[in-house]
Scaffold this active site. Structure first.
Site, PDB file in Angstrom:
ATOM      1  CD  GLU B 418      -1.650   2.258   2.132  1.00  0.00           C
ATOM      2  OE1 GLU B 418      -2.562   3.127   2.212  1.00  0.00           O
ATOM      3  OE2 GLU B 418      -0.448   2.492   2.676  1.00  0.00           O
ATOM      4  CD  GLU B 419       2.913   3.253   4.002  1.00  0.00           C
ATOM      5  OE1 GLU B 419       2.579   4.077   3.271  1.00  0.00           O
ATOM      6  OE2 GLU B 419       2.324   3.126   5.063  1.00  0.00           O
ATOM      7  CG  ASP B 447      -3.969   2.514   6.634  1.00  0.00           C
ATOM      8  OD1 ASP B 447      -3.024   1.984   7.530  1.00  0.00           O
ATOM      9  OD2 ASP B 447      -3.747   2.901   5.283  1.00  0.00           O
ATOM     10  CG  HIS B 545       4.963   7.314   6.253  1.00  0.00           C
ATOM     11  ND1 HIS B 545       4.828   7.629   5.018  1.00  0.00           N
ATOM     12  CD2 HIS B 545       3.905   6.442   6.627  1.00  0.00           C
ATOM     13  CE1 HIS B 545       3.345   6.943   4.321  1.00  0.00           C
ATOM     14  NE2 HIS B 545       2.865   6.489   5.596  1.00  0.00           N
TER      15      HIS B 545
END
Lengths: 739, 739
Positions: B418-419, B447, B545
């Site tokens: 997904e990233e 998520d 992140h």
């Protein structure tokens, strides 16, 4: 008390108790049993089908046809509007009508000849005098041709203008024809006369313009339509053949639907593109003429004689031109094509009728035909409408009598403006796109119901084959055999699975099924009676799109007694009832296996060597087809198991949804961005001669011509599109819990 | 025999007969009653939902999270593959597993930094000496940051190269920012440093390049992420704030899904476009850095000071550049951006799990989250996965114990990659496009399940609102109120229909719901716990992140005790059960009325005057919205009538199909040909600031700028697209027999 009395009492009591148990259990209805439980598991009623077929009446079809063909009923004219009311009142009749009927209107771009300035083809000599003018109208053989409302021959949407130049003969106007001709003659500034056949009507002009031709004349050669016969004594009213003055009218554009509103219904809110943005029109004027006039032009041409395959039956040698023989009356003359068409937005009506389904009202079985004609349209389309009206009369009567209601809803459509390019049906498909794609089981089209009275002719996608076979086996011919057997004897093929069976044809875009098949992905079929090819090679029935397509013609030469109409009504109605009433939908999804295997084999035979050299493998296509086949087997197993036990209605619906939506899995709206409406990966239009996936075939043709890497990439892309469609179709049929 | 004996015998017999009748009728099950009759009409079991919620365990979620975050698990790395096995075995467990679980793989283009040549940002003086190099890695605050498998900060898919030039400060890198800056400074050949926020990550570089900038540096300003705090003593490990060395990684491209196979699953058979054909990539190198490094660069810039709104919290005045102050150590130096990313095709796995539906196995309720992270990913995405695993454990246990089976099938997805741009979910949506669009009831995405522990945050399309409200009213907070009440107190709006209610957010393309919503038209929702905006203005949770998004961070600062995770699990699971088990689907299609009326009003307020002057009327849009509203009322009436009587299962299915497919009616694959995957006419991406139909808003913006007839025509076209979508939606909800 004696022991025997006790035993007797106990036994008697036991008997009474047992009787009570039995009566209570079996004879007294249980309140807890849902009222709907029986209804949801009821299957198609074979007796009802027999009754339906018995009641389909040839005389009533004949009466319908007589009424429908009283006047020319070109789309949106007063006579067309009258027929809207005829059909509406038929469908609203209290004794034999449907549950509901409505007219649904769209404002669509049509094209008509100018009554005051007739189109024509003229010969003009060097001094400017006109030495020949094509007929304004067909000859008045019966009262029918005298009708003042007959539209003069024209090509709808052909652009206006005067084109003047030397005449050349260009055979059928195919690209290969102009290629051949241009090697002998400089075509720039010429007028080309071409015969009908070989390629689409408008494509003749589009092709011509690419070679510098500035005007096109199209005629019907007796070779193609009359088995060579051209003498007035051999043609109508003495036979079914086209008289010398007959002219085939027609729509002159590539794309169907309203030309100003592609993909959207032509409603008040809809944005309309500019006329200049319409794609697929002819860039040059064009006009159709009869073979009487064509003979005058062609038989006077000079230049080298055309090759044998270009020669026709006008009774002279066809020379190529340019221009006329010095010895002829037209020596040194030019030919002029004058077109004065008027494009105008008109309100066109579809008439929609519905019978509400009892158990699954949200499943639609559709049946339709267009209503508009070019002239009286006895065959095209009224033969179909006459049959549709008889089918709805029989079903409507049963409905009103409370004797029958279909499991699923049945939707009837009398489409407007088909002759202008499937306009009414396309606008309908666009307006209800969303719910039609979710709910429609199948679409049955019966346009021309009887081309001739020799054999059934059915076209359709693979899932329709089985139900048409079943129905046609139940209909008798006047000769005592079955429609199926007669059909099989005339048009057949050997199927790997079934052996010798009747040949089902493929659907192009010739009638109103096109938007349902190509844009919506609905299983479609088209049913009619047709020719014996041992008897005639006519391209189509000879009065097609002329002023001779009348009740008189139909009843004398096409189907005297109307028994072929009746057979079509019985067959199509039988199919309709099976689709609407069967517990499990009679859609033979397995029959796509033959199509897919055939497509794969064609691709392998024709493309594999070259594809291998470009590192493009057909192996994943083969696996996809195998996966599809396996999925069919799984589904058949599920259906078999269902039938062996009392099963839940939602399990049946699940299977029916898989069957119904199978055809939808072949739809990919992104597959062919340049082909308006064509989204069906199996059946989209195709230029290549190799009968396989059209995207693959056409990109392959292009790539072998250019040999550019980009074009080979496009082949690979289209192979992906094909594989993806087959994989999706397999996935639709596999166990729903498979992840 | 005495008369009394006879009477006694008869009476006794009658009693026995009656007893038999009663027993036979009521006590002995009737064979004719279908075994499925009860099952098909069973509604959602409220007791079971309570039991489910009770068993969702915060300690087990914590244990799940600990396991999931042992190592950095970037897509397709060994640690990611380990987690594939962890989830597979969880879903295949004999005591608490699902009916089936599989890994499904795609070969997709990913992008990684080069381990041997780290990307960096450097300052190079005129002599060519490097006087500053950005950090290679984040500071080692705990053991977590020492993991050798941590990827150095980078921007996936940023192009390789070295860009060298004078540094400028460009605020957030929006078009307006570069416009403003270019009025003061010639940007050609410069390197721009920009802060996160304001626009999409890659758009900063795409915008920059249009102004002549040749390299971009992106950093996170403490103003935006840390409520201004930048001192190491105020940041993690002492608080939830981002440490000075923290760098936000991310995907650097506009379009989601595998970049080489748009619209098709990335399988072995799939044609791949060339890398040069990928759209929406940055044309210039770019690299992210932490605010520690950013401070060194920005606080040494010369040139005019940036305007107030551009100033940040680095503790100095932000000058615009170009270049550094003469007084600084970097005087006359250039800045260099060096990028050495490697693009490579990798096999990425989705893990799919399924619970087979008992009554309608062909209806899918989907629940998913991605599995891959940028580093340890404790919050993003493992907080969601930890919750999903607990939901499946509780449901799987009931399933294996034979205590429960859902009416509809439940499909769980643990998406890969997904990233890198929603890759796994998009490939899945592409591969099963056909059956997913026909069968999927809704998609629930969880998520990041807990951004912060203050309030529920739900995003979704209108039909999802009601069921989320119902569920959240049944979940208690640790403070004793309900999730719903707490949510309403923090994020609310006044609805014309309901009064004060919690605010449901709109779905963009930030997580895996995007392909399901925008391409397939499935009702989607995204559920999480989030911030109290009275307490923090952080753009997102500060460790997002970075290498600090760890179990330690999550358990200490985001959700100590894991009660917010538990509330999300209970709420999302409750929603899931209602969607899977309710007899009538709890999809509030009427709630689209507010959306549509709001859209209409926005269009009227902002566009009507100008549209009128161009002869474009909004009136048909208004009627379409009214028709939609009326259709909702009709459908509600049908549902009400259904509930009042014993009704047939196929009638219920009919209504459920209308509810399920409503969202699909807004899909138009031809509406936005330039926007990859965006087909939802209500929710497609939008550039205009006017919150109405995106196609209308964006073409209006363009037309008012250019005032060209073509652009006004495009406005009219997009208005047609909007009206058509609303009309189609209304048609989906109207009586199915309406023609």
């Amino acid at each position: 008390m004696n022991w025997w009395k006790i035993v007797g009492g106990v036994l008697g009591g036991a008997v009474l108790l047992a009787a009570g148990l039995l009566i209570g259990h079996f004879a007294i209805p249980k309140n807890t049993e849902p009222i709907w439980a029986k209804e949801v598991s009821r299957d198609v009623d074979e007796e009802f089908i027999q009754e339906f077929m018995k009641e389909v009446d040839n005389k009533r079809i004949e009466d319908n046809l007589r009424r429908l063909t009283l006047k020319p009923h070109v789309a949106t004219t007063a006579a067309d509007e009258e027929l809207v009311q005829v059909i509406l009142s038929h469908w609203r009749d209290t004794n034999h009508g449907l549950d509901d009927a409505q007219e649904v209107r769209y404002d669509v771009l049509l094209s008509f000849p100018d009554e005051k300035i007739p189109n024509n083809v003229r010969v003009v000599n060097p001094e400017g005098s006109v030495t020949f003018t094509s007929r304004r109208a067909e000859s008045e053989i019966t009262q029918d041709q005298k009708d003042p409302d007959i539209l003069q021959p024209f090509l709808a949407f052909a652009p206006n203008g005067t084109a003047k130049g030397k005449l050349v003969y260009a055979n059928e106007g195919k690209v290969s024809d102009f290629q051949h001709l241009s090697e002998k003659i400089n075509l720039t500034g010429t007028i080309a006369i071409v015969r009908y056949g070989g390629t689409g009507r408008v494509n003749k002009a589009i092709n011509a313009a690419q070679y510098g031709v500035i005007g096109v004349i199209i005629y019907t050669d007796p070779k193609d339509i009359n088995d060579g016969k051209s003498d007035p004594n051999q043609t109508y009213p003495y036979s079914w053949y086209m008289p010398p003055s007959g002219v085939e009218r027609g729509s002159f554009k590539e794309n169907f639907g309203d030309q100003l509103t592609p993909y959207y219904p032509a409603k008040n809110f809809t944005y309309r593109i500019k006329e200049s943005e319409i794609k697929g029109l002819s860039p040059i004027p064009a006009q159709p003429i009869g073979f009487e006039d064509a003979k005058t032009l062609i038989c006077n041409l000079q230049g080298p004689p055309a090759i044998d395959t270009w020669q026709g039956s006008l009774g002279c040698t066809y020379n190529l031109g340019p221009g006329f023989q010095p010895s002829s009356e037209f020596s040194s003359s030019d030919v002029e094509v004058n077109v004065y068409n008027k494009r105008t937005i008109k309100s066109s009506a579809n008439v929609m009728g519905i019978i509400h389904g009892s158990v699954e009202p949200d499943r639609y079985v559709m049946y339709g035909n267009h209503r508009d004609s070019w002239v009286h349209g006895a065959i095209d389309p009224s033969s179909g409408t006459a049959v549709m009206m008889e089918i709805t009369r029989v079903l409507g009567t049963k409905l009103k009598q409370g004797k029958w209601r279909p499991r699923r809803s049945i939707v009837f459509g009398s489409w407007g403006a088909e002759e202008f390019g499937l306009v009414g049906s396309t606008e309908f498909a666009e307006e209800y796109y969303s719910k039609l794609k979710d709910r429609t089981v199948a679409y049955i089209n019966v346009d021309i119901s009887v081309f001739a009275n020799a054999s059934l002719r059915a076209q359709g996608t693979a899932p329709a084959q089985g139900v048409i076979f079943t129905a046609s086996k139940q209909v008798k011919t006047p000769q005592g055999t079955t429609v199926y057997e007669n059909w099989k004897s005339k048009y057949n093929r050997t199927s790997p699975q079934y052996g010798l069976i009747p040949q089902i044809g493929t659907l192009g875009s010739g009638s109103d099924y096109a938007p349902f098949l190509h844009y919506l992905g609905i299983t479609c079929m088209d049913i009619a009676y047709t020719y014996d090819r041992g008897v005639t090679s006519a391209r189509i029935y000879p009065a097609y799109h002329t002023a001779f397509d009348t009740f008189d013609y139909a009843s004398k030469f096409i189907d005297p007694g109307f028994t072929s109409h009746q057979m079509v009504g019985r067959t199509a109605g039988n199919v309709l009832l099976r689709l609407s009433d069967s517990l499990i939908l009679p859609l033979g999804v397995r029959d796509y296996v033959e199509t897919l295997e055939d497509y794969y084999n064609k691709a392998e035979q024709n493309f594999q060597a070259n594809l291998n050299s470009k590192n493009i493998s057909l192996a994943p296509l083969k696996s996809a087809v195998e996966r599809y086949k396996k999925a069919c087997e799984t589904l058949e197993e599920t259906i078999k198991n269902l039938k062996e036990m009392q099963e839940a209605p939602l399990k049946i619906r699940m299977i029916n949804d898989q069957l119904m939506l199978l055809e939808r899995a072949f739809i990919n709206h992104l597959a062919f961005p340049d082909k308006l409406y064509y989204s069906h990966v199996i059946w989209a239009s195709r230029s290549s001669g190799v009968a396989t996936f059209p995207g693959l075939a056409d990109t392959y043709l292009q790539a072998t011509a250019s040999n550019s890497q980009h074009d080979w990439d496009m082949v690979h892309h289209q192979l992906t599109v094909a594989i993806y469609a087959v994989e999706s179709a397999a996935s639709t049929l596999e166990l729903v819990t498979k992840i």
